[in-house]
Design an enzyme around this catalytic site. Structure first.
Site, PDB file in Angstrom:
ATOM      1  N   LYS A  22     -38.059  27.155  30.417  1.00 29.13           N
ATOM      2  CA  LYS A  22     -36.903  27.689  29.696  1.00 29.13           C
ATOM      3  C   LYS A  22     -35.636  26.934  30.061  1.00 29.13           C
ATOM      4  O   LYS A  22     -34.830  26.567  29.197  1.00 29.13           O
ATOM      5  CB  LYS A  22     -36.718  29.177  30.033  1.00 29.13           C
ATOM      6  CG  LYS A  22     -35.446  29.797  29.437  1.00 29.13           C
ATOM      7  CD  LYS A  22     -35.311  31.260  29.806  1.00 29.13           C
ATOM      8  CE  LYS A  22     -34.673  31.470  31.162  1.00 29.13           C
ATOM      9  NZ  LYS A  22     -33.178  31.422  31.087  1.00 29.13           N
ATOM     10  N   ARG A  93     -26.213  33.111  28.508  1.00 29.12           N
ATOM     11  CA  ARG A  93     -25.233  32.263  29.164  1.00 29.12           C
ATOM     12  C   ARG A  93     -25.405  30.787  28.825  1.00 29.12           C
ATOM     13  O   ARG A  93     -24.444  30.028  28.756  1.00 29.12           O
ATOM     14  CB  ARG A  93     -25.316  32.468  30.673  1.00 29.12           C
ATOM     15  CG  ARG A  93     -24.403  31.532  31.438  1.00 29.12           C
ATOM     16  CD  ARG A  93     -24.414  31.716  32.928  1.00 29.12           C
ATOM     17  NE  ARG A  93     -23.745  30.593  33.543  1.00 29.12           N
ATOM     18  CZ  ARG A  93     -22.444  30.391  33.531  1.00 29.12           C
ATOM     19  NH1 ARG A  93     -21.660  31.262  32.928  1.00 29.12           N
ATOM     20  NH2 ARG A  93     -21.900  29.342  34.102  1.00 29.12           N
ATOM     21  N   CYS A 117     -27.467  37.647  31.810  1.00 30.53           N
ATOM     22  CA  CYS A 117     -27.805  38.640  32.829  1.00 30.53           C
ATOM     23  C   CYS A 117     -26.602  39.020  33.671  1.00 30.53           C
ATOM     24  O   CYS A 117     -25.753  38.190  33.986  1.00 30.53           O
ATOM     25  CB  CYS A 117     -28.897  38.106  33.753  1.00 30.53           C
ATOM     26  SG  CYS A 117     -30.525  38.023  33.004  1.00 30.53           S
ATOM     27  N   ARG A 122     -20.767  33.934  37.162  1.00 29.12           N
ATOM     28  CA  ARG A 122     -21.208  32.553  36.975  1.00 29.12           C
ATOM     29  C   ARG A 122     -20.136  31.862  36.138  1.00 29.12           C
ATOM     30  O   ARG A 122     -20.289  31.660  34.939  1.00 29.12           O
ATOM     31  CB  ARG A 122     -22.584  32.519  36.304  1.00 29.12           C
ATOM     32  CG  ARG A 122     -23.653  33.154  37.163  1.00 29.12           C
ATOM     33  CD  ARG A 122     -25.050  32.873  36.670  1.00 29.12           C
ATOM     34  NE  ARG A 122     -25.427  33.765  35.593  1.00 29.12           N
ATOM     35  CZ  ARG A 122     -26.642  33.774  35.039  1.00 29.12           C
ATOM     36  NH1 ARG A 122     -27.567  32.964  35.465  1.00 29.12           N
ATOM     37  NH2 ARG A 122     -26.925  34.622  34.060  1.00 29.12           N
ATOM     38  N   PRO A 123     -19.023  31.503  36.758  1.00 27.88           N
ATOM     39  CA  PRO A 123     -17.858  31.037  36.007  1.00 27.88           C
ATOM     40  C   PRO A 123     -18.098  29.675  35.360  1.00 27.88           C
ATOM     41  O   PRO A 123     -18.891  28.869  35.835  1.00 27.88           O
ATOM     42  CB  PRO A 123     -16.766  30.948  37.075  1.00 27.88           C
ATOM     43  CG  PRO A 123     -17.502  30.742  38.364  1.00 27.88           C
ATOM     44  CD  PRO A 123     -18.773  31.527  38.216  1.00 27.88           C
ATOM     45  N   VAL A 124     -17.390  29.447  34.243  1.00 29.75           N
ATOM     46  CA  VAL A 124     -17.505  28.177  33.527  1.00 29.75           C
ATOM     47  C   VAL A 124     -16.321  27.260  33.851  1.00 29.75           C
ATOM     48  O   VAL A 124     -16.145  26.238  33.197  1.00 29.75           O
ATOM     49  CB  VAL A 124     -17.583  28.411  32.000  1.00 29.75           C
ATOM     50  CG1 VAL A 124     -18.826  29.219  31.653  1.00 29.75           C
ATOM     51  CG2 VAL A 124     -16.328  29.107  31.487  1.00 29.75           C
ATOM     52  N   ASP A 125     -15.564  27.613  34.879  1.00 31.71           N
ATOM     53  CA  ASP A 125     -14.386  26.802  35.193  1.00 31.71           C
ATOM     54  C   ASP A 125     -14.757  25.380  35.598  1.00 31.71           C
ATOM     55  O   ASP A 125     -13.999  24.442  35.353  1.00 31.71           O
ATOM     56  CB  ASP A 125     -13.538  27.463  36.278  1.00 31.71           C
ATOM     57  CG  ASP A 125     -14.293  27.646  37.584  1.00 31.71           C
ATOM     58  OD1 ASP A 125     -15.487  27.994  37.534  1.00 31.71           O
ATOM     59  OD2 ASP A 125     -13.684  27.449  38.652  1.00 31.71           O
ATOM     60  N   GLN A 126     -15.939  25.197  36.214  1.00 32.80           N
ATOM     61  CA  GLN A 126     -16.350  23.843  36.598  1.00 32.80           C
ATOM     62  C   GLN A 126     -16.647  22.989  35.372  1.00 32.80           C
ATOM     63  O   GLN A 126     -16.364  21.782  35.355  1.00 32.80           O
ATOM     64  CB  GLN A 126     -17.581  23.907  37.511  1.00 32.80           C
ATOM     65  CG  GLN A 126     -17.379  24.710  38.784  1.00 32.80           C
ATOM     66  CD  GLN A 126     -16.221  24.199  39.621  1.00 32.80           C
ATOM     67  OE1 GLN A 126     -16.167  23.026  39.977  1.00 32.80           O
ATOM     68  NE2 GLN A 126     -15.279  25.076  39.925  1.00 32.80           N
ATOM     69  N   ASP A 311     -34.104  32.268  41.599  1.00 34.74           N
ATOM     70  CA  ASP A 311     -34.884  32.833  40.495  1.00 34.74           C
ATOM     71  C   ASP A 311     -36.254  33.338  40.927  1.00 34.74           C
ATOM     72  O   ASP A 311     -36.976  33.937  40.123  1.00 34.74           O
ATOM     73  CB  ASP A 311     -35.060  31.796  39.387  1.00 34.74           C
ATOM     74  CG  ASP A 311     -33.861  31.732  38.454  1.00 34.74           C
ATOM     75  OD1 ASP A 311     -32.947  32.550  38.616  1.00 34.74           O
ATOM     76  OD2 ASP A 311     -33.847  30.865  37.566  1.00 34.74           O
ATOM     77  N   ILE A 333     -26.828  32.827  46.346  1.00 30.37           N
ATOM     78  CA  ILE A 333     -26.374  32.240  45.088  1.00 30.37           C
ATOM     79  C   ILE A 333     -25.578  33.231  44.248  1.00 30.37           C
ATOM     80  O   ILE A 333     -24.454  32.956  43.826  1.00 30.37           O
ATOM     81  CB  ILE A 333     -27.575  31.706  44.290  1.00 30.37           C
ATOM     82  CG1 ILE A 333     -28.403  30.735  45.144  1.00 30.37           C
ATOM     83  CG2 ILE A 333     -27.093  31.012  43.018  1.00 30.37           C
ATOM     84  CD1 ILE A 333     -27.670  29.512  45.602  1.00 30.37           C
TER      85      ILE A 333
END
Length: 423
Positions: A22, A93, A117, A122-126, A311, A333
């Site tokens: 996936k 996501r 989830c 799980r920020p997208v700033d990076q 995971d 994590i």
């Protein structure tokens, strides 16, 4: 809403085919946005997340079709709407992975902030910082990322944290940038290497994938791969079935699995007392797991690849729940990835949580009950627990499970589990 009914106490024996990964399929579907020629992918798993991604790509004008049970053809020659709307992004996501390719190919994009989830921040700033370093103008308005550029340019980017989707997004964007991009602190997961191999087959110039430093020399244009790209096997699906056998006992061979991608998990499973062998035949790998009697408790600490994967934390915790001894599990994590603990306790598990650490004291047997899945991997842990619990276990909200496992109940039933889907 579908549920799974499991009658526990049966050993597992036989063979399980492992589907395509996936976490490789989703970025590789997005990679088709980089070219105006057809792309053909093989070994694409039949998952809810894959279906959602295909709907998202079609909404942009991409012609996307399943030509066989595991093959998907994509033609992004006409991108009519470089936008990812909230209704399609909110459940997944990975939809953020369209941002880099759209910006590189079209010069602009409008992408909703992602969902998925609820296992933690799980920020997208990076992603945003990296694309800004490559010359993109980006703003966030009304829940959407708005990005534009005349053309991205190469840059040296060091992310503040190891991010898998961030590495994938920036690597895809950099393939069409002007000049060289250097990604430092890059994620090293096998799925990133698989994506890089697809991009290279499309004409990208990439070196260092699989290490913490990836070098990309931008090109003016990419093209169709000469041959169809086959997605690598899903290591998390394979690890889940390994844990199921370690808990329930039995003798199962996973077909199409790659043990090299599961070394940390296999080492820990051997410590529980399971016997694991692996090899390759006719170009495809296999893993055989044999387990009998009660497993031994084994502790572990999650971390970035190649360490023990986050995971697999919930699934291995299910094994420890019925193991002999006490196991300490540390999650590094995601801050909310112990939400399955309360549901396992409903089945009779003894688990104490202190911050990011769980102390699991194994019990001789679990007892069936109704439980509720809270996220994708939590769902799998509850199924494993149900396989060993006495009586009936009813797992509710299994739409989470369908996001990441290809027909799990059918595969488990084929190796002896008493499990059925209730509509």
């Amino acid at each position: 809403m579908d549920k799974l009914l499991i009658r526990g106490g049966r050993r597992l024996n036989g063979q399980v085919p492992i589907a395509g990964a996936k976490n490789a399929a989703l970025p590789e579907l997005c990679a088709a946005l980089l070219v105006d020629q057809p792309v053909l992918l093989h070994n694409v798993p039949q998952l809810q997340d894959v279906s959602t991604m295909l709907r998202l790509l079609r909404s942009m004008g991409v012609v996307a079709e399943r030509s066989a049970s595991d093959a998907v053809s994509l033609d992004a020659s006409q991108i009519t709407a470089p936008e990812a709307p909230y209704d399609l992004v909110k459940t997944m996501r990975a939809a953020i992975l369209v941002l880099g390719p759209l910006l590189a190919r079209c010069g602009h994009a409008r992408v909703s902030l992602p969902g998925g989830c609820a296992i933690g921040s799980r920020p997208v700033d990076q992603h945003i910082k990296g694309l800004q370093a490559m010359g993109a103008e980006i703003s966030v308005e009304h829940g959407y990322i708005l990005a534009k550029t005349a053309r991205l340019h190469g840059a040296r980017i060091t992310t503040d944290m190891v991010t898998v989707t961030g590495t994938e997004n920036l690597m895809m964007a950099a393939t069409l940038a002007d000049g060289e991009t250097l990604l430092d602190n890059a994620a090293q997961e096998p799925e990133i290497g698989d994506l890089a191999e697809l991009l290279i087959a499309m004409g990208a110039r990439i070196e260092g994938h699989g290490s913490s430093r990836i070098r990309i020399q931008g090109v003016d244009r990419l093209h169709s791969p000469i041959a169809p790209h086959r997605i690598l096997p899903d290591r998390i699906e394979a690890g889940t079935y390994l844990c199921a056998v370690a808990a329930a006992g039995g003798d199962v061979t996973l077909l199409g699995a790659d043990a090299q991608h599961l070394e940390a998990v296999i080492d820990k499973l051997r410590d529980t007392g399971a016997t694991i062998a692996h090899g390759a035949e006719a170009g495809q790998g296999w893993i055989r797991v044999q387990a009998g009697g009660r497993p031994r408790a084994v502790g572990f600490r999650t971390s970035e690849y190649p360490a023990f994967p986050t995971d697999m934390q919930a699934q291995f915790m299910a094994v420890d729940c019925i193991a002999e001894g006490v196991a300490r599990i540390s999650e590094t994590i995601f801050e909310n990835r112990f939400m399955h603990v309360n549901e396992l306790v409903r089945l009779g598990a003894r688990i104490e949580v202190d911050g990011h650490t769980a102390l699991v004291t194994g019990v001789p047997a679990l007892s069936g009950a109704t439980v509720m899945a809270t996220d994708l991997r939590a769902s799998a842990s509850l199924v494993i627990a149900g396989l060993v619990a006495k009586g009936e276990t009813l797992v509710d909200r299994i739409y989470h499970l369908d996001r990441g496992y290809d027909r799990m109940e059918a595969k488990l039933r084929a190796i002896g589990a008493d499990i059925e889907r209730l509509k």
